[in-house]
Design a protein around this motif. Structure first.
Motif, mmCIF file in Angstrom:
data_model
loop_
_atom_site.group_PDB
_atom_site.id
_atom_site.type_symbol
_atom_site.label_atom_id
_atom_site.label_comp_id
_atom_site.label_asym_id
_atom_site.label_seq_id
_atom_site.Cartn_x
_atom_site.Cartn_y
_atom_site.Cartn_z
ATOM 1 N N VAL A 164 1.010 -1.273 -0.105
ATOM 2 C CA VAL A 164 -0.039 0.170 -0.197
ATOM 3 C C VAL A 164 0.864 1.216 0.133
ATOM 4 C CG1 VAL A 164 -1.886 -1.010 1.267
ATOM 5 C CG2 VAL A 164 -0.487 -0.133 2.408
ATOM 6 N N ILE A 165 0.519 2.133 -0.982
ATOM 7 C CA ILE A 165 1.101 3.408 -0.841
ATOM 8 C C ILE A 165 0.220 4.539 -0.539
ATOM 9 C CG2 ILE A 165 2.438 5.019 -2.310
ATOM 10 C CD1 ILE A 165 3.485 2.644 -3.907
ATOM 11 N N GLY A 166 0.621 5.402 0.181
ATOM 12 C CA GLY A 166 -0.398 6.723 0.657
ATOM 13 C C GLY A 166 0.437 7.488 1.391
ATOM 14 N N ASP A 240 8.553 20.782 -12.035
ATOM 15 C CA ASP A 240 7.800 19.967 -11.259
ATOM 16 C C ASP A 240 8.504 18.957 -10.255
ATOM 17 O OD1 ASP A 240 5.204 20.812 -12.242
ATOM 18 O OD2 ASP A 240 4.923 19.241 -13.764
ATOM 19 N N ASN A 241 9.542 19.790 -9.733
ATOM 20 C CA ASN A 241 10.303 18.846 -8.824
ATOM 21 C C ASN A 241 11.217 17.623 -9.391
ATOM 22 O OD1 ASN A 241 10.781 20.779 -6.718
ATOM 23 N ND2 ASN A 241 9.032 19.962 -5.420
ATOM 24 N N MET A 242 11.098 17.542 -10.563
ATOM 25 C CA MET A 242 11.810 16.480 -11.154
ATOM 26 C C MET A 242 13.053 17.263 -11.461
ATOM 27 S SD MET A 242 9.288 14.981 -14.093
ATOM 28 C CE MET A 242 10.194 13.552 -14.672
ATOM 29 N N HIS A 269 11.026 14.880 -6.328
ATOM 30 C CA HIS A 269 10.386 14.779 -4.962
ATOM 31 C C HIS A 269 9.049 14.067 -5.176
ATOM 32 C CE1 HIS A 269 12.400 18.796 -3.491
ATOM 33 N NE2 HIS A 269 13.302 17.710 -3.762
ATOM 34 N N ALA A 270 8.970 12.736 -4.601
ATOM 35 C CA ALA A 270 7.823 11.940 -4.994
ATOM 36 C C ALA A 270 6.539 12.609 -4.281
ATOM 37 C CB ALA A 270 8.151 10.540 -4.472
ATOM 38 N N TRP A 271 5.665 12.581 -5.401
ATOM 39 C CA TRP A 271 4.224 13.064 -5.198
ATOM 40 C C TRP A 271 4.111 14.451 -4.826
ATOM 41 C CZ3 TRP A 271 5.410 8.240 -3.507
ATOM 42 C CH2 TRP A 271 4.955 7.183 -4.077
ATOM 43 N N ASP A 272 5.328 15.319 -5.103
ATOM 44 C CA ASP A 272 5.371 16.668 -4.567
ATOM 45 C C ASP A 272 5.858 17.262 -5.786
ATOM 46 O OD1 ASP A 272 5.658 18.985 -3.260
ATOM 47 O OD2 ASP A 272 7.232 18.746 -2.229
ATOM 48 N N SER A 275 3.569 12.127 -9.081
ATOM 49 C CA SER A 275 3.822 10.990 -8.644
ATOM 50 C C SER A 275 5.079 10.228 -9.390
ATOM 51 C CB SER A 275 2.667 10.158 -8.645
ATOM 52 O OG SER A 275 2.158 9.654 -10.066
ATOM 53 N N PRO A 276 5.620 9.234 -8.842
ATOM 54 C CA PRO A 276 6.990 8.458 -9.517
ATOM 55 C C PRO A 276 6.279 8.050 -10.947
ATOM 56 C CG PRO A 276 6.796 7.713 -7.385
ATOM 57 C CD PRO A 276 5.576 8.776 -7.424
ATOM 58 N N ALA A 277 5.030 7.697 -10.973
ATOM 59 C CA ALA A 277 4.584 7.087 -12.184
ATOM 60 C C ALA A 277 4.500 8.098 -13.157
ATOM 61 C CB ALA A 277 3.075 6.492 -12.072
ATOM 62 N N ILE A 278 4.182 9.372 -12.820
ATOM 63 C CA ILE A 278 3.745 10.268 -14.005
ATOM 64 C C ILE A 278 5.084 10.741 -14.331
ATOM 65 C CG2 ILE A 278 2.947 12.723 -14.259
ATOM 66 C CD1 ILE A 278 0.895 10.963 -14.030
ATOM 67 N N ALA A 279 6.271 10.775 -13.455
ATOM 68 C CA ALA A 279 7.461 11.055 -13.860
ATOM 69 C C ALA A 279 8.120 10.296 -14.579
ATOM 70 C CB ALA A 279 8.331 11.215 -12.642
ATOM 71 N N THR A 280 8.048 8.965 -14.440
ATOM 72 C CA THR A 280 8.380 7.819 -15.320
ATOM 73 C C THR A 280 7.848 7.953 -16.764
ATOM 74 O OG1 THR A 280 8.420 6.466 -13.355
ATOM 75 C CG2 THR A 280 8.573 5.159 -15.545
ATOM 76 N N ASP A 281 6.646 8.169 -16.689
ATOM 77 C CA ASP A 281 5.889 8.277 -17.853
ATOM 78 C C ASP A 281 6.568 9.641 -18.829
ATOM 79 O OD1 ASP A 281 3.398 8.786 -19.714
ATOM 80 O OD2 ASP A 281 3.756 10.448 -19.140
#
Ligand code: CMP
Length: 495
Positions: A164-166, A240-242, A269-272, A275-281
């Motif tokens: 779970v991630i939250g 976006d903090n990438m 900065h994960a979710w800030d 999210s990592p998924a969007i950054a990976t995309d």
């Protein structure tokens, strides 16, 4: 701060003042009330001090909340104070107040209360084992601070292997509330979180590294692939903090029948805010765009059918043809014709070396140059004022060494030591002389290589940025070429 304290305390302090005033005049008040209802004086005798006690408890509780939790703890934890700590302080203050009232006002011994509460505590303890475990792990979580409110965490909860991630929204007596990426509230018992490994994406600091993979065809040189993927990754960073710092990296992960798999590493900065998924995309989309521009497709599983004799999988170095193929991989000899390469292949000798052995010793006289076939070597320089050699460069397969003495007649400028076992090809002076006769252009190529290395011996910036030192290299290269030409001219004449 002071204003907030005053505002919050105004009402209970006023109430306390009124109650104290009434307590000071309690005899008169009881007499008057006794005229109306006969049990009123007894009631007032107990009620007034009880209210005073509770009022003082309320004032202390408000002070603790404002000073300890809202001010001190907020600074210490860097965010809102967990509810559990507020609740514990509330319980302790009011329980103490009640015990004091029972003892002082009602004149009852607290031993009895403690005995009764211990017994009932025992019974309750058995009945509420899990709840109590949750509560204590909740307290431990606050002391230990593996995560704070607002942090994003990942955990395996319960017996499921599912992660779970939250984002931690609240830590209460019994549970921790996580808001998931799907905007669902996940209520996890504290004991479940304490029994699992928790990954906190925001500790010890916000930047954390993520990675993704891309596979490319084996035909694409690793350096080229790395260059394109790095450019693609860097193009996606910077918003976006990438993060551009620490720099993204591209590593070869594995090679198999499908192709070469590259691992792309980047920091965010994960979710800030993303999210990592969007950054990976974003990283993958950008890399794919860069690959498309370079005319490179992603690799796919396929089988190749040859209707020709299979190319040789292993070069046989005992044969001239095999050695000839090795020469194709040495950049220095790019300018040679087929015949010249064949001649060189037939005349060069193969030698093996063991790790730690010195192939060349600084200061010796030398008439051979070497081409590294297998293994790794280091170039060690001992300065005149020192006895301890230091490493100036490393030599890999495809590179050459020993050319300086061979070409200029000077003593060996450095020591070449083996870092691993390996194999070299040895080329002697008569063989080089024959090559120079047929291909004088080799003088310039070698002259510049010698100049670059000679400058690098005394100035490390030459090796790291040859472009910035191009004019110095060319100037020294011309001098060395002249020297080489005159030395070999004498030899041509003598020969
Ligand atoms: P030579 O002087 O004949 O013997 C030592 C060898 O070390 C030298 O030739 C070069 O081939 C090699 N060498 C010296 N300096 C460097 C350098 N900076 N980088 C790589 N090789 C070097």
């Amino acid at each position: 701060m002071l204003l907030r304290i005053l505002k919050s305390l105004l009402l209970p302090v006023l109430l306390l003042a009124v109650l104290i005033l009434l307590q000071l005049n309690v005899t008169e008040l009881s007499n008057r009330a006794g005229q109306w209802v006969h049990w009123m004086p007894t009631f007032i005798g107990y009620a007034l001090p009880t209210c005073i006690g509770l009022c003082i408890a309320s004032i202390i509780q408000r002070l603790v909340t404002l000073i300890a939790w809202d001010h001190w703890a907020r600074r210490r934890f860097g965010g809102p104070t967990p509810r559990i700590l507020r609740d514990i302080s509330w319980l302790v203050i009011y329980a103490t107040a009640i015990l004091l009232v029972v003892t002082l006002v009602f004149q009852k011994s607290i031993t009895g209360i403690v005995a009764v509460s211990s017994l009932s505590g025992l019974v309750l303890g058995f009945a509420l084992q899990n709840v109590i475990l949750d509560i204590f792990t909740g307290i431990a979580v606050h002391m230990d601070q593996p995560y704070r409110i607002g942090d994003w965490i990942k955990a395996h909860v319960g017996h499921s292997s599912e992660e779970v991630i939250g984002q931690v929204k609240e830590v209460s007596w019994r549970t921790t509330r996580l808001l998931t990426e799907e905007n669902k509230l996940l209520v996890v018992p504290n004991s479940a979180l304490a029994a699992t490994v928790v990954l906190n994406y925001h500790a010890p600091a916000k930047p954390s590294r993520f990675h993704t993979y891309l596979s490319l065809d084996t035909a694409i040189p690793v350096e080229r692939a790395r260059r394109i993927l790095l450019a693609g990754t860097k193009a996606a960073m910077g918003r976006d903090n990438m993060l551009t710092e620490p720099e993204p990296m591209v590593l070869v992960r594995k090679g198999d029948g499908v192709g070469i798999e590259y691992e792309i590493r980047f920091w965010i900065h994960a979710w800030d805010p993303i999210s990592p998924a969007i950054a990976t995309d974003r990283v993958l989309s950008s890399c794919i765009m860069h690959l498309e521009q370079a005319g490179i497709d992603l690799t796919y599983a396929r089988q190749e059918l040859y209707f020709e004799p299979l190319p040789e999988r292993h070069i046989d170095l005992t044969k001239d043809a095999g050695r000839r193929r090795i020469l194709d991989r040495v950049e220095l000899f790019d300018c040679l014709t087929e015949d010249e390469k064949t001649m060189l292949a037939s005349r060069m000798k193969q030698e093996s070396f063991k790790v730690g052995s010195e192939i060349i010793t600084q200061g010796d006289v030398g008439h051979e140059m070497y081409i590294v076939l297998e293994g790794l070597l280091e170039v060690l320089l001992t300065e005149t004022q020192s006895t301890i050699p230091h490493k100036v460069a490393q030599l890999q397969p495809g590179e050459f060494f020993g050319e300086m003495s061979l070409l200029t007649g000077e003593p060996r400028s450095a020591t070449i030591k083996a870092m691993t076992d390996g194999v070299v090809f040895v080329i002697d002076q008569p063989c080089m002389q024959q090559l120079f006769e047929s291909r004088p252009r080799l003088f310039d190529t070698l002259g510049e290589a010698v100049a670059r290395r000679r400058l690098a011996l005394t100035d490390p910036t030459v090796a790291s940025s040859p472009e910035a030192n191009a004019s110095r290299i060319q100037e020294l290269g011309r001098q060395i070429t002249r020297k080489m030409r005159s030395m070999f001219r004498v030899m041509f004449r003598d020969g």
